[in-house]
Design an enzyme around this catalytic site. Sequence first.
Site, PDB file in Angstrom:
ATOM      1  N   GLY A  38       0.839  -1.191   0.000  1.00  0.00           N
ATOM      2  CA  GLY A  38       0.000   0.000   0.000  1.00  0.00           C
ATOM      3  C   GLY A  38       0.873   1.239   0.000  1.00  0.00           C
ATOM      4  N   MET A  40       2.327   5.069   1.343  1.00  0.00           N
ATOM      5  CA  MET A  40       2.781   5.550   2.638  1.00  0.00           C
ATOM      6  C   MET A  40       1.583   5.888   3.521  1.00  0.00           C
ATOM      7  SD  MET A  40       5.885   8.044   1.480  1.00  0.00           S
ATOM      8  CE  MET A  40       7.390   7.376   0.760  1.00  0.00           C
ATOM      9  N   CYS A  42      -0.405   3.943   5.186  1.00  0.00           N
ATOM     10  CA  CYS A  42      -1.576   3.057   5.221  1.00  0.00           C
ATOM     11  C   CYS A  42      -1.507   2.040   6.347  1.00  0.00           C
ATOM     12  CB  CYS A  42      -1.767   2.361   3.876  1.00  0.00           C
ATOM     13  SG  CYS A  42      -0.550   1.071   3.541  1.00  0.00           S
ATOM     14  N   LYS A  44       1.240  -0.264   7.044  1.00  0.00           N
ATOM     15  CA  LYS A  44       1.924  -1.521   6.758  1.00  0.00           C
ATOM     16  C   LYS A  44       2.796  -1.978   7.929  1.00  0.00           C
ATOM     17  CE  LYS A  44       3.921   0.250   3.181  1.00  0.00           C
ATOM     18  NZ  LYS A  44       3.278   1.571   3.286  1.00  0.00           N
ATOM     19  N   GLU A 116       9.477  -3.039   4.677  1.00  0.00           N
ATOM     20  CA  GLU A 116      10.127  -2.289   3.595  1.00  0.00           C
ATOM     21  C   GLU A 116      10.656  -3.263   2.533  1.00  0.00           C
ATOM     22  OE1 GLU A 116       9.521   0.705   3.609  1.00  0.00           O
ATOM     23  OE2 GLU A 116       9.348   1.358   5.688  1.00  0.00           O
ATOM     24  N   GLN A 118       9.955  -3.669  -0.462  1.00  0.00           N
ATOM     25  CA  GLN A 118      10.159  -3.157  -1.815  1.00  0.00           C
ATOM     26  C   GLN A 118      11.634  -2.918  -2.114  1.00  0.00           C
ATOM     27  OE1 GLN A 118       8.746  -1.395   0.621  1.00  0.00           O
ATOM     28  NE2 GLN A 118       9.613   0.667   0.697  1.00  0.00           N
TER      29      GLN A 118
END
Length: 252
Positions: A38, A40, A42, A44, A116, A118
């Site tokens: 999602g 920033m 949201c 996570k 993180e 990603q």
Amino acid sequence: MTVLKESGPDPTDALSSVPVAGSRRGVPVVGKLKFCYGPMDCGKSTLALQIDHNHARQGRRGMVLVRHDRSGEPQITSRIGLTRKATEVGNDTDLRLLVREQWAAGRHVDYLIVDEAQFLSPDQVDQLAELADDVQIDVYCFGIATDFRSVLFPGAARLFELADELQPVQVEVLCWCGQTGRFNARVSDGEVLRAGDTVVVADTEQVLVESSLTSRSEGEPNTVRYQVLCRRHFRLGDLGPTSAQHGQLRLT
């Protein structure tokens, strides 16, 4: 007496590939690889910490990993104030070796929490899939799907390709116009940036920069912040009537 020869599975039967109950013991047990994603803000990291808490309460043993937390420290931090120490994943970290080191120390690992995600390399995501498949570890990854250009991060792209489950985080983040925000715009001097270093991690107070930013002039750094926008306003570069909103992510 006529003996009927047992026929093979009907290829048109949608259940023909499912083993019968007596033979399911021969099917290997595997872990699962899940990606929760999602924009920033949201939630996570909060969800990552909650899942870790829930599993630990059931007696499961896990590892908490992070790649570039906003705090710049080896920990998972949530913007609502929750914090948990974590193992920092580097560029060349082999995630399989991290788990094997735990085994060598006599500590079993049932699951991994990766925040993180990603920022992981595609090879590291492949390693997570291998851990899920071959040693039955459940892997929960959390991260942003796209960078400030609206392009998939390489790690996120590989997770979309390999994950058993893809789950958008349900906490809605709004653009200034009230529409759902999906795009993490990088802003400098009131303008949405369309080019630059891919990895710049910033928060309101603390900053971690993997690659250097270009300065306006020597000794005078740019002020950079992030703002979540809907697709239309991201495309138009429209930050709204009050673009310098309190609480937007800022890098100076």
